[in-house]
Design a protein around this motif. Sequence first.
Motif, short mmCIF file in Angstrom:
data_model
loop_
_atom_site.label_atom_id
_atom_site.label_comp_id
_atom_site.label_asym_id
_atom_site.label_seq_id
_atom_site.Cartn_x
_atom_site.Cartn_y
_atom_site.Cartn_z
N THR A 118 0.83 -1.21 0.00
CA THR A 118 0.00 0.00 0.00
C THR A 118 0.87 1.26 0.00
N ALA B 241 2.30 1.66 -3.55
CA ALA B 241 1.28 2.15 -4.48
C ALA B 241 0.99 3.63 -4.24
N SER C 28 1.24 6.81 -6.77
CA SER C 28 0.10 7.68 -7.05
C SER C 28 0.40 9.14 -6.73
N THR D 153 6.34 4.60 -12.87
CA THR D 153 6.65 3.38 -13.63
C THR D 153 7.06 3.79 -15.04
N ASP E 189 2.81 0.44 -17.50
CA ASP E 189 1.81 -0.06 -16.55
C ASP E 189 1.88 0.82 -15.30
N PRO E 190 0.84 1.59 -15.01
CA PRO E 190 0.90 2.54 -13.90
C PRO E 190 0.70 1.91 -12.52
N THR E 191 0.52 0.59 -12.46
CA THR E 191 0.23 -0.07 -11.19
C THR E 191 1.47 -0.74 -10.62
N THR E 192 1.31 -1.28 -9.41
CA THR E 192 2.39 -2.03 -8.77
C THR E 192 2.15 -3.54 -8.86
N ALA E 193 1.35 -3.95 -9.84
CA ALA E 193 1.02 -5.36 -10.01
C ALA E 193 2.23 -6.14 -10.50
N TYR F 150 10.60 0.90 -12.22
CA TYR F 150 10.37 2.12 -11.43
C TYR F 150 11.55 3.08 -11.51
N ARG G 180 2.13 -8.25 -5.08
CA ARG G 180 2.34 -6.94 -5.67
C ARG G 180 3.72 -6.46 -5.24
#
Length: 245
Positions: free
Chosen positions: A123, A126, A130, A136, A140-144, A160, A198
């Motif tokens: 968390t 992420a 955000s 990134t 891919d803008p997520t931390t997946a 990153y 993640r």
Amino acid sequence: MDGDADIAATAALFADPARVRVLVALGDGRALAASVLAAEAGLSAQGTSSHLAKLLSAGLVTAERSGRHRFYRLAGAAPELLETLARFSPPRPVRSLREGTRAEALRTARTCYDHVAGRLGVTLTAALVSHGALITVDGDPTTARRPGDRISAQLPDHPYALGPSAATVFGALGVDLAAASSARRPLLRFCLDWSEQRHHLAGALGAALTHRLLDAGWLRHRAEAHRAVRLTDAGSAALGEILGI
């Protein structure tokens, strides 16, 4: 000439539940005396010494003498190996409320060597993305988890970089970004969290952030006996204000 890697020899070291408890006790990056390890693992002094001798011989732990005592610490890839095995291992049966609470606490927030893991760790990472402290660079803008990421392992390559708000956000958190950048170890490393699958922040920056959270009293160890940590009321308020979590 050397033959193939003797995987069975290393695997055998993890086949003893008592020896695994010794390794887990060292999993938060602390250097502990044999007497403390015996207490944390629930072992006799003789049994602990026997396990430590085997772990030293295998290079999974190192020992440093200070005064009358030797202090033991995980070495090499042992932290990564522990996390990987935890991911692939079935949960132990919970026989008491205390055991169930401990298992949930480890998944909620724990130290992975010297940085925060579990739900809190992913968390935090992420939220840093955000808020532009991290970005990134792979689209891919997520931390997946990305294709090819090894489960519960530090990523050899990661998508990153520091973001445009890095100085502002880490400054607000009280992290000295310049000092972290000057460390000998890489500033940015990431692990694929075994319980959340993640990414969570590791490396010099992850360690600096964790030290800051502990020093500020925003994060505390739940008990001396394991790696679980908890977010304090002050920490919850601070992270809510700075990162919105």
